[in-house]
Design an enzyme around this catalytic site. Structure first.
Site, PDB file in Angstrom:
ATOM      1  CD  GLU A 280      29.428  39.267  30.779  1.00  0.00           C
ATOM      2  OE1 GLU A 280      29.081  38.097  30.563  1.00  0.00           O
ATOM      3  OE2 GLU A 280      30.547  39.576  31.254  1.00  0.00           O
TER       4      GLU A 280
ATOM      5  CB  THR B 184      41.232  42.264  32.163  1.00  0.00           C
ATOM      6  OG1 THR B 184      39.808  42.113  32.124  1.00  0.00           O
ATOM      7  CG2 THR B 184      41.552  43.745  32.139  1.00  0.00           C
ATOM      8  CB  VAL B 185      38.750  40.246  27.442  1.00  0.00           C
ATOM      9  CG1 VAL B 185      39.681  39.127  27.017  1.00  0.00           C
ATOM     10  CG2 VAL B 185      37.717  39.750  28.440  1.00  0.00           C
ATOM     11  CG  ASP B 186      35.903  42.403  31.392  1.00  0.00           C
ATOM     12  OD1 ASP B 186      35.156  42.090  30.454  1.00  0.00           O
ATOM     13  OD2 ASP B 186      36.020  41.727  32.429  1.00  0.00           O
TER      14      ASP B 186
ATOM     15  NE  ARG C 248      37.808  33.304  28.294  1.00  0.00           N
ATOM     16  CZ  ARG C 248      37.336  33.057  29.508  1.00  0.00           C
ATOM     17  NH1 ARG C 248      36.712  34.035  30.159  1.00  0.00           N
ATOM     18  NH2 ARG C 248      37.480  31.888  30.073  1.00  0.00           N
TER      19      ARG C 248
ATOM     20  CG  LEU D 133      33.233  31.294  19.964  1.00  0.00           C
ATOM     21  CD1 LEU D 133      32.125  31.419  18.931  1.00  0.00           C
ATOM     22  CD2 LEU D 133      34.207  30.186  19.574  1.00  0.00           C
TER      23      LEU D 133
END
Length: 420
Positions: free
Chosen positions: A247, A142-144, A300, A298
């Site tokens: 966000e 996960t990028v988070d 990720r 972009l």
């Protein structure tokens, strides 16, 4: 006992290195032919299993599989599809077991975030009660960076590197024009509840006073007066102000600053648009000319600026997942364990899927400055090792070379149709 086939699938938002995990799974499975027969991939994640839409990875060459390591996106197709509880939708679990049994699948490797680990955990439990036990191993992604028990989530390091680099580059552009033109630049980044990606913007700094000058985290309630005062002071001190905002920035009542009103397939609020919202606020209150950007896909997908450490992590958890399954482990997820000491080093650990599923790891409060608009030295020490090293893809005619899969489908053997 006859060898079993393995099923691999990708889930949720993809990353610049999720296919490196796929490469780790496939190459390791091929190294154990006495244990695993074939590896099938689900076309579009778990949906591929439910609809019996399987890709025969044995038809792909070793060179193509190796190229996955430098290919962004989800090579086999991903999905946002959450299995409900067995009581709510028994037919889905019955269908999964039916498909796995029909194709002699005994291993299930699910590559995703918290919701995906929940799916893998449910399948491990229900398959046993339905008389066809399946070894289920979750693969973190996960990028988070919000998965618990693992020091970091594969996928995050590359996003962090992209945001740091982009913040630096955009800041140099802004600084060169601020005397007669734009004074405010706002970069909106992903992060619904956790501010790890926003925090990584601070890695652009080389000296005191360097941008970003303000970071807005989801973990800290947005203080409008304090924020505007900090913007004004930054312009006074530096001539311009660079802001990185998550966000998921939220109001005192807990609502998001930018809530589009929609929901995704996992039931999460659709976000986006906090950068223009804040830009207009600054314009209205302070009158400064602004520009803003949304990193969006972009951040990720930027494999060209991926962190070499992140690529290494991603491949390692894919490899470990297969080794765990062969060793007889079940319902676990390989993790990244940071070793003690000043020099960064790491090993592979494991966590039970039951503990990982649907749990989000937020930024610790001591990683965020007292004012709430910056990171601390401890946070920087944590983040820096994760963006180290460059792993550029090969280029041809000036464009990165990516894996081109044949995606040959496995012949369906079930007569019944299943729709999702």
């Amino acid at each position: 006992m006859a060898k079993k086939n393995a099923f691999y699938a990708q889930s949720g938002g993809v990353t610049a290195v999720i296919n490196a995990s796929a490469c780790g799974v496939i190459e390791t499975a091929r190294a154990y032919p006495d244990h695993i027969n074939k590896v099938y991939a689900g076309h579009n994640g778990i949906i591929g299993a439910l609809t019996e839409d399987l890709i025969d990875i044995s038809q792909e060459s070793s060179a193509t599989i190796a190229a996955l390591k430098h290919t962004p996106g989800g090579a086999f197709g991903s999905c946002r599809y959450k299995l409900r509880s067995f009581e709510e939708n028994q037919r889905e679990y019955e269908r999964l077991v039916q498909v796995f049994r029909a194709h002699n699948i005994g291993y299930f490797f699910y590559n995703g975030g918290g919701d995906s680990q929940d799916t893998a955990h449910k399948v491990s439990q229900i398959s046993q009660t339905m008389g066809y036990p399946i070894t289920c191993i979750g693969i973190p992604k996960t990028v988070d960076n919000d998965l618990p028990f693992t020091d970091c989530s594969p996928g995050f390091g590359s996003v962090a590197k992209y945001i740091a680099v982009s913040t630096q580059e955009a800041s140099l552009d802004l600084a060169s024009m601020c005397e007669t033109s734009t004074k405010i630049f706002i970069m909106e980044v992903m992060g619904r509840h956790a501010g790890w990606i926003a925090a990584s913007g601070a890695l652009a700094r080389c000296e005191a006073g360097d941008p970003p000058h303000i970071i807005v985290f989801p973990e800290i309630v947005f203080d409008r007066p304090a924020f505007l005062e900090k913007v004004k002071q930054s312009v006074k001190d530096h001539g311009y102000c660079v802001i990185v905002i998550s966000e998921g920035a939220r109001n005192p009542d807990g609502t998001f600053l930018a809530d589009s009103g929609g929901k995704d397939a996992f039931g999460h609020t659709q976000l986006g648009g906090v950068a223009p919202f804040v830009a207009n606020m600054i314009k209205g209150e302070l009158g400064y000319k602004y520009h803003w950007a949304v990193a969006d896909y972009l951040q990720r997908a930027a494999r060209h600026v991926a962190s070499a450490m992140d690529v290494e992590h991603a491949y390692a958890v894919g490899k470990a997942a297969v080794e765990f399954a062969i060793a007889g482990k079940n319902a676990v997820m390989p993790t990244i364990v940071r070793n003690p000491g000043e020099a960064y080093s790491w090993t592979i650990g494991e966590a039970n899927l039951a503990a990982v599923a649907n749990v989000e790891q937020m930024m610790p409060r001591d990683y965020i400055s007292d004012c709430g608009f910056d990171i601390t030295a401890a946070c920087r020490d944590y983040l820096l090792p994760l963006i180290q090293g460059e792993a550029p893809p090969p280029y041809e005619n000036g464009i990165p070379v990516v894996a081109r899969l044949k995606k040959i489908k496995v012949e369906k053997v079930l007569n019944s149709h299943f729709s999702v």
